[in-house]
Design a protein around this motif. Structure first.
Motif, mmCIF file in Angstrom:
data_model
loop_
_atom_site.group_PDB
_atom_site.id
_atom_site.type_symbol
_atom_site.label_atom_id
_atom_site.label_comp_id
_atom_site.label_asym_id
_atom_site.label_seq_id
_atom_site.Cartn_x
_atom_site.Cartn_y
_atom_site.Cartn_z
ATOM 1 N N GLU A 172 0.819 -1.566 -0.010
ATOM 2 C CA GLU A 172 -0.065 0.303 0.335
ATOM 3 C C GLU A 172 0.802 1.281 -0.109
ATOM 4 O O GLU A 172 0.544 2.234 -0.343
ATOM 5 N N THR A 173 1.849 1.188 0.715
ATOM 6 C CA THR A 173 2.771 2.498 1.054
ATOM 7 C C THR A 173 3.580 2.564 -0.432
ATOM 8 O O THR A 173 3.413 3.746 -0.753
ATOM 9 N N VAL A 174 4.374 1.647 -0.775
ATOM 10 C CA VAL A 174 4.903 2.150 -2.291
ATOM 11 C C VAL A 174 3.549 1.883 -3.214
ATOM 12 O O VAL A 174 4.565 2.711 -4.325
ATOM 13 N N GLU A 175 2.421 1.806 -2.913
ATOM 14 C CA GLU A 175 1.370 2.194 -4.348
ATOM 15 C C GLU A 175 1.300 4.162 -3.833
ATOM 16 O O GLU A 175 1.220 4.445 -4.865
ATOM 17 N N LYS A 176 1.375 4.362 -2.651
ATOM 18 C CA LYS A 176 0.943 5.533 -2.335
ATOM 19 C C LYS A 176 2.169 6.437 -3.112
ATOM 20 O O LYS A 176 1.958 7.764 -3.222
ATOM 21 N N LYS A 177 3.441 5.508 -2.482
ATOM 22 C CA LYS A 177 4.380 6.324 -2.951
ATOM 23 C C LYS A 177 4.934 6.712 -4.533
ATOM 24 O O LYS A 177 5.607 7.138 -5.120
ATOM 25 N N SER A 178 3.886 6.175 -5.499
ATOM 26 C CA SER A 178 3.991 6.033 -7.025
ATOM 27 C C SER A 178 4.840 5.198 -7.150
ATOM 28 O O SER A 178 5.404 5.538 -8.513
ATOM 29 N N ILE A 179 5.526 4.476 -6.419
ATOM 30 C CA ILE A 179 6.413 3.634 -6.725
ATOM 31 C C ILE A 179 6.692 2.580 -7.417
ATOM 32 O O ILE A 179 7.168 2.119 -8.928
ATOM 33 N N MET A 180 5.543 1.832 -7.052
ATOM 34 C CA MET A 180 4.926 0.699 -8.540
ATOM 35 C C MET A 180 3.266 0.594 -8.086
ATOM 36 O O MET A 180 3.294 0.990 -7.178
ATOM 37 N N SER A 181 2.690 -0.369 -9.232
ATOM 38 C CA SER A 181 1.339 -1.182 -8.217
ATOM 39 C C SER A 181 1.469 -2.567 -6.994
ATOM 40 O O SER A 181 2.291 -2.392 -7.022
ATOM 41 N N ARG A 182 0.245 -1.874 -6.277
ATOM 42 C CA ARG A 182 0.492 -3.066 -4.654
ATOM 43 C C ARG A 182 0.159 -3.521 -5.580
ATOM 44 O O ARG A 182 1.377 -4.649 -5.354
ATOM 45 N N ASP A 183 -0.300 -4.327 -6.810
ATOM 46 C CA ASP A 183 -0.899 -5.633 -7.890
ATOM 47 C C ASP A 183 1.328 -6.023 -8.270
ATOM 48 O O ASP A 183 1.971 -7.358 -7.598
ATOM 49 N N GLU A 184 2.031 -5.748 -8.275
ATOM 50 C CA GLU A 184 3.021 -5.639 -9.490
ATOM 51 C C GLU A 184 4.235 -5.689 -7.787
ATOM 52 O O GLU A 184 4.597 -6.399 -8.217
ATOM 53 N N PHE A 185 3.655 -5.183 -7.183
ATOM 54 C CA PHE A 185 4.875 -4.866 -5.907
ATOM 55 C C PHE A 185 4.648 -6.350 -4.747
ATOM 56 O O PHE A 185 5.847 -7.724 -4.819
ATOM 57 N N LEU A 186 3.525 -6.938 -5.303
ATOM 58 C CA LEU A 186 2.918 -8.252 -4.044
ATOM 59 C C LEU A 186 3.676 -9.468 -5.172
ATOM 60 O O LEU A 186 4.092 -10.172 -4.745
ATOM 61 N N HIS A 187 3.163 -9.584 -6.124
ATOM 62 C CA HIS A 187 3.555 -10.587 -7.875
ATOM 63 C C HIS A 187 5.153 -10.439 -6.773
ATOM 64 O O HIS A 187 5.829 -11.740 -7.676
ATOM 65 N N LEU A 188 5.876 -8.785 -7.220
ATOM 66 C CA LEU A 188 7.627 -9.579 -7.141
ATOM 67 C C LEU A 188 8.156 -10.050 -5.474
ATOM 68 O O LEU A 188 8.796 -10.324 -6.194
ATOM 69 N N VAL A 189 7.935 -9.483 -5.322
ATOM 70 C CA VAL A 189 7.779 -10.578 -3.525
ATOM 71 C C VAL A 189 7.906 -11.528 -3.501
ATOM 72 O O VAL A 189 8.014 -12.473 -2.594
ATOM 73 N N LYS A 190 6.820 -12.060 -4.160
ATOM 74 C CA LYS A 190 6.781 -13.568 -4.107
ATOM 75 C C LYS A 190 7.010 -14.495 -5.987
ATOM 76 O O LYS A 190 7.382 -15.197 -5.643
ATOM 77 N N ASP A 191 8.488 -13.709 -6.767
ATOM 78 C CA ASP A 191 8.765 -14.010 -7.946
ATOM 79 C C ASP A 191 9.802 -15.069 -7.159
ATOM 80 O O ASP A 191 10.731 -14.169 -6.759
ATOM 81 N N ARG A 192 9.562 -16.482 -6.266
ATOM 82 C CA ARG A 192 10.487 -17.204 -6.799
ATOM 83 C C ARG A 192 12.082 -16.915 -7.313
ATOM 84 O O ARG A 192 13.415 -16.929 -7.151
ATOM 85 N N GLU A 193 11.631 -16.723 -9.041
ATOM 86 C CA GLU A 193 13.466 -16.635 -9.512
ATOM 87 C C GLU A 193 13.727 -15.251 -9.258
ATOM 88 O O GLU A 193 15.000 -15.245 -8.944
ATOM 89 N N PHE A 194 13.008 -14.275 -9.312
ATOM 90 C CA PHE A 194 13.671 -12.619 -8.635
ATOM 91 C C PHE A 194 14.541 -13.248 -7.212
ATOM 92 O O PHE A 194 15.322 -12.671 -7.225
ATOM 93 N N LEU A 195 13.452 -13.554 -6.194
ATOM 94 C CA LEU A 195 14.204 -13.944 -4.921
ATOM 95 C C LEU A 195 15.488 -14.258 -4.706
ATOM 96 O O LEU A 195 16.668 -14.556 -4.220
ATOM 97 N N ARG A 196 15.435 -15.881 -5.732
ATOM 98 C CA ARG A 196 16.783 -16.852 -6.188
ATOM 99 C C ARG A 196 17.865 -15.172 -6.631
ATOM 100 O O ARG A 196 18.910 -15.540 -5.651
ATOM 101 N N GLY A 197 17.392 -14.502 -6.841
ATOM 102 C CA GLY A 197 18.524 -13.403 -7.613
ATOM 103 C C GLY A 197 19.473 -12.769 -6.324
ATOM 104 O O GLY A 197 19.944 -12.279 -6.586
ATOM 105 N N LEU A 198 18.166 -12.306 -5.083
ATOM 106 C CA LEU A 198 18.556 -11.813 -4.037
ATOM 107 C C LEU A 198 19.422 -12.663 -3.375
ATOM 108 O O LEU A 198 19.594 -12.087 -1.707
ATOM 109 N N GLY A 199 19.156 -14.524 -3.460
ATOM 110 C CA GLY A 199 19.605 -15.042 -2.627
ATOM 111 C C GLY A 199 19.008 -15.780 -1.609
ATOM 112 O O GLY A 199 19.315 -15.550 -0.718
#
Length: 164
Positions: A120-147
């Protein structure tokens, strides 16, 4: 016929007049009707290409003038995202980019907030939409890239104020 000394003085005067003319032209605002212009300058982008982007966006009148003023200011612009106005002069735009007066974003993650609150905060700050953020924080490939071997970033997003 001019002597050597007279020719030298003549060349100096012509050069000084040319430099003065460039700075006078560079001090004229790009437009009369206020318009905000956002531009992203990536590392390695040439001065001329930056000038072309600014001209296409309506921030400046002349790519060549932008190029000359940039060179006169050392030719080193800092790559980043800038918010400009078309009522700024070419000289003011170049000075802003030389000093690196770029956009600064602030994200504050509050202690006790979960990924949904943060979304919600990320969306209010116009960083990205709520849905984009929630997809990204659960994206296994992205997470593996972060270790991160977890199924989400829950618990990895520390409460703090982040500047980027």
């Amino acid at each position: 016929m001019l002597g050597k000394r007279s020719k030298g003085i003549y060349v100096i005067v012509v050069c000084l007049v040319a430099v003065l003319l460039i700075f006078v032209l560079a001090s004229i605002p790009g437009g009369s009707k206020p318009l905000k212009v956002s531009i992203v300058v990536k590392n390695g982008t040439s001065l001329y290409n930056i000038g072309e982007k600014l001209k296409a966006a309506g921030a400046i009148h002349s790519t060549n003038l932008f190029f000359l003023v940039s060179l006169m200011r050392g030719g080193k612009l800092i790559a980043d995202e800038y918010e400009l106005r078309n009522t700024m002069s070419t000289l003011a735009i170049v000075n802003k980019m030389v000093r690196g007066e770029r956009n600064l974003y602030i994200l504050q993650i509050v202690e006790g907030h979960n990924i949904y609150d943060i979304a919600e905060t990320v969306e209010k700050k116009s960083i990205m939409s709520r849905d984009e953020f929630l997809h990204l924080v659960k994206d296994r490939e992205f997470l593996r890239g972060l270790g991160i071997e977890s199924g989400s970033l829950e618990g990895y997003l520390w409460p703090d104020t982040y500047y980027y």
